[in-house]
Design a protein around this motif. Structure first.
Motif, PDB file in Angstrom:
ATOM      1  N   SER A  16      37.661  37.546  47.296  1.00  0.00           N
ATOM      2  CA  SER A  16      36.315  37.073  47.653  1.00  0.00           C
ATOM      3  C   SER A  16      36.352  35.614  48.103  1.00  0.00           C
ATOM      4  O   SER A  16      35.553  35.194  48.940  1.00  0.00           O
TER       5      SER A  16
ATOM      6  N   CYS B  32      42.266  38.890  42.085  1.00  0.00           N
ATOM      7  CA  CYS B  32      42.918  39.049  43.388  1.00  0.00           C
ATOM      8  C   CYS B  32      42.603  37.883  44.307  1.00  0.00           C
ATOM      9  O   CYS B  32      43.332  37.629  45.265  1.00  0.00           O
ATOM     10  N   GLY B  33      41.505  37.166  44.045  1.00  0.00           N
ATOM     11  CA  GLY B  33      41.129  36.020  44.877  1.00  0.00           C
ATOM     12  C   GLY B  33      40.567  36.403  46.242  1.00  0.00           C
ATOM     13  O   GLY B  33      40.285  35.549  47.074  1.00  0.00           O
TER      14      GLY B  33
ATOM     15  N   CYS C   5      37.178  41.271  36.412  1.00  0.00           N
ATOM     16  CA  CYS C   5      37.916  40.586  37.476  1.00  0.00           C
ATOM     17  C   CYS C   5      39.412  40.909  37.408  1.00  0.00           C
ATOM     18  O   CYS C   5      40.031  40.823  36.350  1.00  0.00           O
ATOM     19  N   VAL C   6      39.986  41.325  38.547  1.00  0.00           N
ATOM     20  CA  VAL C   6      41.427  41.621  38.593  1.00  0.00           C
ATOM     21  C   VAL C   6      42.212  40.449  39.183  1.00  0.00           C
ATOM     22  O   VAL C   6      43.400  40.559  39.455  1.00  0.00           O
TER      23      VAL C   6
ATOM     24  N   CYS D 283      33.679  42.919  46.080  1.00  0.00           N
ATOM     25  CA  CYS D 283      34.632  42.559  45.019  1.00  0.00           C
ATOM     26  C   CYS D 283      35.613  43.717  44.787  1.00  0.00           C
ATOM     27  O   CYS D 283      35.200  44.869  44.668  1.00  0.00           O
TER      28      CYS D 283
HETATM   29  S1  SF4 Z   1      37.168  39.759  44.434  1.00  0.00           S
HETATM   30 FE1  SF4 Z   1      36.966  37.880  43.159  1.00  0.00          FE
HETATM   31  S2  SF4 Z   1      35.669  38.500  41.418  1.00  0.00           S
HETATM   32 FE2  SF4 Z   1      36.393  40.381  42.399  1.00  0.00          FE
HETATM   33  S3  SF4 Z   1      38.255  40.975  41.297  1.00  0.00           S
HETATM   34 FE3  SF4 Z   1      38.946  39.726  43.035  1.00  0.00          FE
HETATM   35  S4  SF4 Z   1      38.992  37.604  42.236  1.00  0.00           S
HETATM   36 FE4  SF4 Z   1      37.800  38.821  40.759  1.00  0.00          FE
END
Ligand code: SF4
Length: 329
Positions: A17, A14-15, A11-12, A110
């Protein structure tokens, strides 16, 4: 467990999703379990949940999930992973239960999965096992597992000698003629003109890959039917249905990421959730024409993300294809 070799995930944060507009349906007991913690999360039962037709889901505002704070899940950060709804605990992993083992893949919606950021899935075994203990894997409802195992063996042998797409096209043509899994021969038979599945896939699945706008959807149906003018405002596109279908047939110079996604989709054995081979094979064939349109409208990463939302997460897609496949035979 069998791990998708094409996926890396870490997980990076990024929020992204959690900003999607998808509905996260939750267990009816969860609001009561979370109630004592809501004030700490600066929420109330009224603004945290939505009750609809006897079901309950997490509420959203214009920024996404109400539990998202500074691009992080406040449930996860403040209460721990097991206070999250089942879907969120599992995301972005996909678990598919088959008689030969649980197939573990992950969603291309994701950011980390799309970018290939993080360790391979095989290195996350302990975490995945804990998640699986709480969230059972999706069962593929097979009438005859042996038949499909045999089909996958024949398919794997065929793609050692010929292009994957060619083998799939042969199977599609045979399935259209009514053959079952046991009768499909990926290495033999002519390849027909594939205008019919292209038109079918673009007609049925381009719309749900775009913004939900009934007027746009009707416009698109008409334009794909008569080849006429159409505007897709979200991408600033003004062109014709004929051009969109022509794009769907014309490969891009760079399709490495499409190939990776195509392999993951096959790895997940998602096609086995469709009772009819024709419907299942169409699902696997669909990403290529959709990608060739969407990547030209936007870019490759966004194209894959939209396709995954529709095919990978799209409840009811198998049913759409099931109906269409039944109509085609
Ligand atoms: S989309 Fe969600 S699960 Fe995927 S990297 Fe971003 S925060 Fe993490």
């Amino acid at each position: 467990m069998i791990f998708d070799p094409d996926i890396r995930y870490g997980c990076v944060r990024c929020g992204k999703s959690c900003r999607h507009d998808w509905d996260i349906w939750i267990h009816r007991d969860l609001p009561a379990r979370l109630e004592p913690h809501l004030a700490k999360l600066k929420l109330t039962r009224e603004n945290a949940f939505v009750y609809e037709q006897g079901r309950v889901r997490l509420a959203r505002d214009q920024h996404g999930c109400r539990f998202l704070q500074d691009s992080l899940c406040s449930l996860h950060c403040q209460l721990g992973v097991f206070h999250k709804p089942n879907f969120c605990q599992q995301y972005p992993w996909f678990f598919v239960d088959t008689p030969e083992g649980i197939r573990v893949s992950a969603s291309y919606t994701c950011t980390a999965v799309l970018q290939g950021a993080g360790p391979p899935l095989g290195e996350q075994r302990a975490e995945i096992e804990k998640c699986l203990a709480q969230n059972p894997a999706l069962d593929v409802s097979l009438l005859n597992w042996e038949e499909t195992v045999d089909f996958h063996r024949r398919f794997a042998q065929a793609v050692e000698r010929e292009l994957w797409a060619l083998c799939l096209l042969r199977c599609l043509a045979q399935a259209r003629a009514g053959r079952r899994w046991a009768e499909l021969e990926p290495a033999q038979g002519p390849v027909e003109d594939m205008a019919w599945p292209r038109r079918l896939v673009v007609g049925a699945l381009l719309k749900p890959c775009l913004d939900h706008d009934q007027e746009l959807w009707s416009e698109l149906d008409r334009a794909l039917g008569d080849g006429g003018e159409v505007k897709i405002p979200q991408f600033g596109y003004a062109g014709s249905g004929a051009e969109l279908l022509e794009w769907a047939a014309r490969p891009l110079e760079e399709e490495v990421e499409l190939e990776r996604y195509r392999r993951s989709l096959w790895f997940r054995r998602q096609h086995l959730r469709c009772a009819e081979p024709l419907a299942g094979l169409l699902l696997n064939w669909a990403p290529a024409p959709l990608y060739r349109v969407l990547a030209r409208l936007t870019n490759g990463a966004e194209a894959l993300e939209r396709i995954e939302m529709t095919i990978g997460h799209g409840r009811g897609v198998e049913r759409v294809f099931g109906l269409l496949a039944g109509y085609l035979i």
